[in-house]
Design an enzyme around this catalytic site. Structure first.
Site, mmCIF file in Angstrom:
data_model
loop_
_atom_site.group_PDB
_atom_site.id
_atom_site.type_symbol
_atom_site.label_atom_id
_atom_site.label_comp_id
_atom_site.label_asym_id
_atom_site.label_seq_id
_atom_site.Cartn_x
_atom_site.Cartn_y
_atom_site.Cartn_z
ATOM 1 N N GLU A 118 0.815 -1.212 0.000
ATOM 2 C CA GLU A 118 0.000 0.000 0.000
ATOM 3 C C GLU A 118 0.851 1.265 0.000
ATOM 4 O O GLU A 118 0.421 2.303 -0.513
ATOM 5 C CB GLU A 118 -0.995 -0.036 1.155
ATOM 6 C CG GLU A 118 -2.000 -1.162 0.952
ATOM 7 C CD GLU A 118 -3.264 -1.009 1.780
ATOM 8 O OE1 GLU A 118 -3.528 0.093 2.291
ATOM 9 O OE2 GLU A 118 -3.985 -2.009 1.911
ATOM 10 N N HIS A 269 5.049 -9.579 16.837
ATOM 11 C CA HIS A 269 5.679 -10.821 17.259
ATOM 12 C C HIS A 269 7.074 -10.945 16.674
ATOM 13 O O HIS A 269 8.018 -11.406 17.345
ATOM 14 C CB HIS A 269 4.805 -11.998 16.828
ATOM 15 C CG HIS A 269 5.142 -13.293 17.487
ATOM 16 N ND1 HIS A 269 5.905 -14.251 16.864
ATOM 17 C CD2 HIS A 269 4.837 -13.789 18.711
ATOM 18 C CE1 HIS A 269 6.052 -15.296 17.674
ATOM 19 N NE2 HIS A 269 5.409 -15.041 18.801
ATOM 20 N N LYS A 310 11.432 -11.167 25.960
ATOM 21 C CA LYS A 310 11.388 -10.327 24.757
ATOM 22 C C LYS A 310 11.558 -8.841 25.093
ATOM 23 O O LYS A 310 11.958 -8.052 24.245
ATOM 24 C CB LYS A 310 10.066 -10.545 24.021
ATOM 25 C CG LYS A 310 9.870 -11.973 23.529
ATOM 26 C CD LYS A 310 8.501 -12.167 22.909
ATOM 27 C CE LYS A 310 8.307 -13.620 22.452
ATOM 28 N NZ LYS A 310 6.971 -13.831 21.845
#
Length: 339
Positions: A118, A269, A310
């Site tokens: 896009e 993620h 993380k």
């Protein structure tokens, strides 16, 4: 009768005392910033209005904390990973992201297939503001696709195929000549170079040699066009394996990292997993509208990422629409001459 009245009074007094003890309980003073909003009697100062969010409470205070964390990222020269879901590139947030990559404010950009295509498609023609309530059936008759309250004429995808197919042909010829399968990140670099348009995020990523990763490159129009391309060239391939190794190896070597995640999904993620390789990002700012009750990583707060290794530092999630919040955050961070 007198004894009964006296007994009622006694019980009433006991009840009153018990209620008072519970309702008018003594307490210690709470520590922290006093709650106070902006005083408009002092005029309109947009910078100070945003500063006042720190003491406003609720998500306004999370907004202010996000600004503080991002300013720490930049002042400590952390390597900044920006993740963006495709719907935000559909929106005018595309121009905010372009500013960041054009002026080298971030070092790694991760998005989805929609975010890649896009950005390019908007170089071929504009999207238009519509309404959320427009009839899908009537729009379909006109060949107009709706993303929220943004209208995307399907002719844009026809033009995009005309742009992309010759590039795929060149890549295929090189593949046949050398036997080397192109990595997605290298494919995206070619797209940025070939679009040759300063309005494009990918153009500036190519120009500034900023790494772009897209783990789900076929999940969109690019996948549709590759599908059609395979009818003619069934042995055409794209390498999705080398990029994960490249991203992880890069992330491991960074002294400090900060992650800014707009929206949710695969890009979130992907960035967090790469930071798990170094036992977590030093800073994390999430902006999305998702609630965590379904257990999806997309919606989780930074604290859940801490449990996985993380994130290993300061983190905040701002619950809200990034189309409203992120330009204001950029105004107080990356675009602020005082920072």
């Amino acid at each position: 009768m007198k004894e009964e009245t006296s007994s009622k009074r006694s019980r009433g007094k006991e009840n009153e005392e018990a209620s008072r003890k519970n309702v008018l309980r003594q307490s210690k003073e709470a520590e922290g910033i006093s709650v106070k909003g902006y005083d408009f009697s002092k005029g309109v100062d947009y910078g100070k209005i945003l500063d006042s969010y720190a003491s406003t409470g609720f998500q306004a205070t999370h907004f202010a904390k996000a600004i503080g964390i991002i300013n720490k990222m930049t002042s400590e020269k952390a390597t900044i990973f920006l993740g963006c879901s495709s719907n935000l590139i559909t929106s005018g947030i595309r121009e905010t992201v372009r500013y960041l990559v054009q002026h080298k404010k971030i070092q790694v950009f991760v998005t989805t297939a929609g975010g890649i295509e896009e950005d390019l498609i908007k170089c071929l023609g504009d999207f238009k503001i519509g309404t959320f309530s427009e009839s899908g059936e009537l729009l379909r008759e006109k060949g107009i696709n709706r993303t929220g309250n943004i209208f995307v004429p399907n002719i844009r995808y026809v033009e995009f195929e005309k742009f992309l197919t010759p590039i795929l042909e060149k890549i295929y010829k090189e593949q046949k000549k050398t036997g080397k399968v192109i990595a997605v990140s290298d494919f995206v670099k070619i797209l940025g170079k070939e679009i040759n348009n300063e309005e494009s995020i990918l153009y500036w990523c190519w120009k500034n040699n900023l790494q772009v990763y897209c783990p789900g490159i076929t999940d969109g129009s690019i996948g549709d066009i590759i599908h059609f391309f395979l009818y003619k060239h069934p042995d055409f391939k794209v390498d999705i394996a080398s990029d994960i190794h490249k991203l992880n190896e890069f992330t491991i070597t960074q002294k400090k990292t900060g992650v800014i995640l707009l929206g949710k999904g695969m890009m979130k993620h992907h960035i967090l997993n790469s930071n798990m390789m170094r036992n977590g990002a030093d800073y994390a700012v999430y902006i999305n509208t998702g609630e965590e009750w379904d257990g999806a990583d997309s919606n989780a707060r930074p604290d859940e990422a801490v449990s996985w290794g993380k994130v290993n530092g300061e983190g905040i999630k701002v619950f809200g629409d990034a189309t409203i919040l992120f330009p204001l955050i950029v105004a107080k961070t990356f675009a602020n001459s005082n920072q």
